[in-house]
Design a protein around this motif. Structure first.
Motif, PDB file in Angstrom:
ATOM      1  N   LYS A  12       0.834  -1.210   0.000  1.00  0.00           N
ATOM      2  CA  LYS A  12       0.000   0.000   0.000  1.00  0.00           C
ATOM      3  C   LYS A  12       0.864   1.254   0.000  1.00  0.00           C
ATOM      4  O   LYS A  12       0.575   2.217  -0.708  1.00  0.00           O
ATOM      5  CB  LYS A  12      -0.929   0.000   1.212  1.00  0.00           C
ATOM      6  CG  LYS A  12      -2.075  -0.973   1.087  1.00  0.00           C
ATOM      7  CD  LYS A  12      -2.921  -0.985   2.349  1.00  0.00           C
ATOM      8  CE  LYS A  12      -3.954  -2.093   2.266  1.00  0.00           C
ATOM      9  NZ  LYS A  12      -4.699  -2.250   3.520  1.00  0.00           N
ATOM     10  N   ASN A  15       2.117   1.744  -3.381  1.00  0.00           N
ATOM     11  CA  ASN A  15       1.078   1.650  -4.412  1.00  0.00           C
ATOM     12  C   ASN A  15       1.320   0.467  -5.345  1.00  0.00           C
ATOM     13  O   ASN A  15       1.186   0.574  -6.566  1.00  0.00           O
ATOM     14  CB  ASN A  15       0.989   2.956  -5.222  1.00  0.00           C
ATOM     15  CG  ASN A  15       0.542   4.111  -4.373  1.00  0.00           C
ATOM     16  OD1 ASN A  15      -0.367   3.980  -3.560  1.00  0.00           O
ATOM     17  ND2 ASN A  15       1.183   5.247  -4.546  1.00  0.00           N
ATOM     18  N   LYS A  16       1.690  -0.682  -4.773  1.00  0.00           N
ATOM     19  CA  LYS A  16       2.011  -1.865  -5.565  1.00  0.00           C
ATOM     20  C   LYS A  16       1.365  -3.134  -5.006  1.00  0.00           C
ATOM     21  O   LYS A  16       1.881  -4.230  -5.179  1.00  0.00           O
ATOM     22  CB  LYS A  16       3.541  -2.069  -5.619  1.00  0.00           C
ATOM     23  CG  LYS A  16       4.303  -0.932  -6.268  1.00  0.00           C
ATOM     24  CD  LYS A  16       3.978  -0.819  -7.726  1.00  0.00           C
ATOM     25  CE  LYS A  16       4.773   0.305  -8.369  1.00  0.00           C
ATOM     26  NZ  LYS A  16       4.491   0.459  -9.780  1.00  0.00           N
ATOM     27  N   ARG A  87       7.315   5.529  -6.503  1.00  0.00           N
ATOM     28  CA  ARG A  87       5.944   5.933  -6.209  1.00  0.00           C
ATOM     29  C   ARG A  87       5.414   6.826  -7.324  1.00  0.00           C
ATOM     30  O   ARG A  87       6.150   7.590  -7.910  1.00  0.00           O
ATOM     31  CB  ARG A  87       5.885   6.717  -4.904  1.00  0.00           C
ATOM     32  CG  ARG A  87       6.145   5.886  -3.719  1.00  0.00           C
ATOM     33  CD  ARG A  87       5.810   6.707  -2.520  1.00  0.00           C
ATOM     34  NE  ARG A  87       6.798   6.456  -1.500  1.00  0.00           N
ATOM     35  CZ  ARG A  87       6.689   6.874  -0.286  1.00  0.00           C
ATOM     36  NH1 ARG A  87       5.661   7.590   0.079  1.00  0.00           N
ATOM     37  NH2 ARG A  87       7.613   6.613   0.605  1.00  0.00           N
TER      38      ARG A  87
END
Length: 88
Positions: A12, A15-16, A87
C-alpha cells in the motif's frame, strides 16, 4: 502480526499491492502454515516499540529509497540487486 499484513502495508505504501499475488501459487504439502517466534525474552529485556508498524514501514521505505544500490549476496554467493518501485 502476520507477514501477509506487513507485505500488504508495504504494498500500500508503494502503491504496488497488485504485485503481491497472494494465493496465486498453491501451497506445498509440507508448507509451514504458522511460524510463531518466541518474543518473551525481548519483552522481559524491557524493550518496547517506540513507533507503530505503519510508521516504521514508511521510515524504512524512505531510508531504503535514499540508499545507493548495494548488491546483496546470498549464501551461495549469488548477487541480488534490490530495487524499490518508484511511487506515482
Amino acid at each position: 502480526v502476520m507477514i501477509r499484513d506487513v507485505a500488504n502495508l508495504v504494498g500500500k505504501e508503494l502503491n504496488k499491492v497488485d504485485l503481491l499475488g497472494f494465493g496465486e501459487i498453491p501451497y506445498r504439502p509440507d508448507q509451514v502454515m504458522k511460524l510463531a517466534p518466541l518474543c518473551e525474552k525481548l519483552g522481559h529485556s524491557g524493550w518496547k516499540p517506540v513507533i507503530g508498524l505503519d510508521e516504521g514501514i514508511r521510515h524504512l521505505i524512505n531510508w531504503m529509497s535514499r540508499r545507493p544500490d548495494t548488491p546483496l549476496r546470498t549464501i551461495n554467493d549469488e548477487v541480488l540487486n534490490l530495487h524499490l518501485p518508484t511511487r506515482n
